[in-house]
Design a protein around this motif. Structure first.
Motif, short mmCIF file in Angstrom:
data_model
loop_
_atom_site.label_atom_id
_atom_site.label_comp_id
_atom_site.label_asym_id
_atom_site.label_seq_id
_atom_site.Cartn_x
_atom_site.Cartn_y
_atom_site.Cartn_z
N SER A 1 -34.02 -7.90 -51.53
CA SER A 1 -33.39 -7.50 -50.28
C SER A 1 -32.30 -6.48 -50.59
N GLY A 2 -32.40 -5.32 -49.95
CA GLY A 2 -31.42 -4.28 -50.23
C GLY A 2 -31.02 -3.53 -48.98
N PHE A 3 -29.75 -3.16 -48.94
CA PHE A 3 -29.27 -2.28 -47.88
C PHE A 3 -28.78 -1.01 -48.55
N CYS A 4 -29.46 0.07 -48.26
CA CYS A 4 -29.16 1.35 -48.91
C CYS A 4 -28.79 2.42 -47.88
N GLY A 5 -28.17 1.97 -46.79
CA GLY A 5 -27.89 2.86 -45.67
C GLY A 5 -29.04 2.78 -44.67
N GLY A 6 -28.86 3.41 -43.53
CA GLY A 6 -29.92 3.37 -42.53
C GLY A 6 -29.66 2.31 -41.49
N ALA A 7 -30.70 2.06 -40.68
CA ALA A 7 -30.53 1.17 -39.52
C ALA A 7 -30.52 -0.30 -39.90
N HIS A 8 -31.25 -0.67 -40.91
CA HIS A 8 -31.35 -2.09 -41.25
C HIS A 8 -31.68 -2.26 -42.73
N PRO A 9 -31.44 -3.43 -43.29
CA PRO A 9 -31.78 -3.66 -44.70
C PRO A 9 -33.29 -3.75 -44.89
N ASN A 10 -33.70 -3.50 -46.11
CA ASN A 10 -35.11 -3.64 -46.47
C ASN A 10 -35.27 -4.90 -47.31
N SER A 11 -36.34 -5.61 -47.07
CA SER A 11 -36.61 -6.80 -47.87
C SER A 11 -38.11 -6.91 -48.07
N GLY A 12 -38.48 -7.62 -49.10
CA GLY A 12 -39.90 -7.78 -49.38
C GLY A 12 -40.15 -8.87 -50.40
N THR A 13 -41.37 -9.35 -50.41
CA THR A 13 -41.81 -10.37 -51.35
C THR A 13 -42.92 -9.80 -52.22
N MET A 14 -42.83 -10.07 -53.51
CA MET A 14 -43.85 -9.62 -54.45
C MET A 14 -44.28 -10.80 -55.31
N SER A 15 -45.52 -10.79 -55.74
CA SER A 15 -46.02 -11.88 -56.59
C SER A 15 -46.76 -11.32 -57.79
N ILE A 16 -46.61 -12.00 -58.91
CA ILE A 16 -47.34 -11.64 -60.12
C ILE A 16 -47.81 -12.94 -60.77
N VAL A 17 -49.08 -12.97 -61.17
CA VAL A 17 -49.64 -14.13 -61.86
C VAL A 17 -50.16 -13.66 -63.21
N TYR A 18 -49.69 -14.29 -64.28
CA TYR A 18 -50.11 -13.94 -65.63
C TYR A 18 -51.11 -14.96 -66.16
N ASP A 19 -52.03 -14.47 -66.96
CA ASP A 19 -52.95 -15.33 -67.70
C ASP A 19 -52.29 -15.65 -69.04
N LEU A 20 -52.00 -16.91 -69.28
CA LEU A 20 -51.30 -17.30 -70.50
C LEU A 20 -52.14 -17.14 -71.76
N THR A 21 -53.45 -16.98 -71.61
CA THR A 21 -54.30 -16.79 -72.79
C THR A 21 -54.37 -15.34 -73.24
N THR A 22 -54.04 -14.40 -72.34
CA THR A 22 -54.11 -12.98 -72.69
C THR A 22 -52.76 -12.27 -72.61
N GLY A 23 -51.86 -12.81 -71.78
CA GLY A 23 -50.58 -12.16 -71.57
C GLY A 23 -50.62 -11.07 -70.53
N ALA A 24 -51.76 -10.89 -69.88
CA ALA A 24 -51.93 -9.84 -68.88
C ALA A 24 -51.95 -10.44 -67.48
N PRO A 25 -51.63 -9.63 -66.47
CA PRO A 25 -51.80 -10.12 -65.10
C PRO A 25 -53.25 -10.52 -64.86
N VAL A 26 -53.46 -11.52 -64.03
CA VAL A 26 -54.82 -12.00 -63.80
C VAL A 26 -55.65 -10.94 -63.09
N ASP A 27 -56.94 -10.97 -63.37
CA ASP A 27 -57.90 -10.15 -62.65
C ASP A 27 -58.52 -11.06 -61.59
N TRP A 28 -58.09 -10.90 -60.34
CA TRP A 28 -58.55 -11.80 -59.28
C TRP A 28 -60.06 -11.76 -59.10
N THR A 29 -60.69 -10.65 -59.46
CA THR A 29 -62.14 -10.55 -59.27
C THR A 29 -62.90 -11.47 -60.21
N THR A 30 -62.25 -11.93 -61.27
CA THR A 30 -62.91 -12.87 -62.19
C THR A 30 -62.66 -14.32 -61.81
#
Length: 270
Positions: A116-145
């Motif tokens: 959540s950030g307010f950097c000037g302007g009419a209103h603050p910006n906020s957002g949600t992000m998600s990351i899932v890692y595969d513990l066997t490879t160390g890479a983000p998961v490939d959802w298609t698999t």
């Protein structure tokens, strides 16, 4: 051949020793990468108000070290975003970040990041992000698999307010499952009427196309959490919905995903 030549008592003793040896070998065998939960340590905030990404304590292999390195890069991006916000908004600017880890193994490590950030302007910006890692490879998961095509749909790379990048899934079936679990009616006319606007907001599509949805694994809820961004005026309607493991199995998710979620849920329920 040798055992058959032994007296009955000696044969029984031999079998007990053999069983004990097998047990000891099993205990001595090293655990496979990603088999169990990982322990996370929370370092000091990257900056006042900006939570640092939790690190895997005492990483056991290269995959876990790779994840820790990636998490440090996310902290660096957050600090860069904070500085850009200050440059734009001046002394009245602000930036905050919180982090949750709703699944910590086996096999998968999930993070949900709230900026959540307010950097000037009419209103603050906020957002949600998600990351899932595969513990066997160390890479983000490939959802298609892990998920069937009907749930992954069209994949895209989205960037959040802190510079964090994630893969989004745009699937009509995934959106339908989201809507089925979104703010179920309670039978209380007043409460249900209050949620009417939000139900309409999350059901809206653009040219018939489903929204780009973020996804992560939630051990406590026992399923796949999905969510997507909404316009600022209805941003409060952007709730996550968890699709249970049983539903994922019926939809054709890979067994290893379902088994990992079930194991994590059992641990979280203790």
């Amino acid at each position: 051949m040798y055992e058959r030549n032994l007296p009955p008592r000696a044969r029984r003793a031999s079998r007990r020793i053999g069983c004990l040896g097998a047990v000891l070998l099993g205990l001595a065998a090293p655990a496979q990468a990603g088999d169990g939960p990982v322990v996370l340590k929370a370092p000091s905030d990257a900056s006042p108000g900006i939570a640092a990404m939790p690190q895997i304590a005492a990483p056991a292999d290269e995959a876990e070290r790779r994840i820790n390195a990636a998490l440090k890069r996310l902290d660096a991006r957050a600090l860069k975003a904070e500085q850009a916000c200050k440059d734009q908004g001046g002394k009245n600017s602000s930036w905050e970040r919180t982090v949750q880890a709703p699944m910590r193994g086996p096999r998968f490590l999930s993070f949900v990041i709230f900026d959540s950030g307010f950097c000037g302007g009419a209103h603050p910006n906020s957002g949600t992000m998600s990351i899932v890692y595969d513990l066997t490879t160390g890479a983000p998961v490939d959802w298609t698999t892990l998920l069937p095509n009907s749930l992954t749909g069209k994949l895209a790379l989205a960037e959040g307010p802190g510079g964090t990048k994630m893969v989004t899934l745009a699937s009509k079936r995934l959106h339908a499952l989201y809507l089925a679990g979104y703010r179920p009616k309670t039978g209380d006319p007043k409460a249900d009427d209050a949620d009417k606007e939000c139900r309409e907001a999350v059901a809206e599509t653009y040219d018939g196309q489903p929204p780009a949805m973020m996804a992560w694994l939630d051990a406590k809820a026992g399923g796949l959490a999905v969510q997507f961004d909404l316009a600022h005026v209805v941003q409060a309607c952007a709730d996550p919905v968890v699709i249970p493991v049983a539903t994922l199995r019926r939809e054709g998710a890979q067994p290893l995903l379902a088994v990992a979620l079930e194991s994590a849920h059992a641990q979280a329920s203790k």
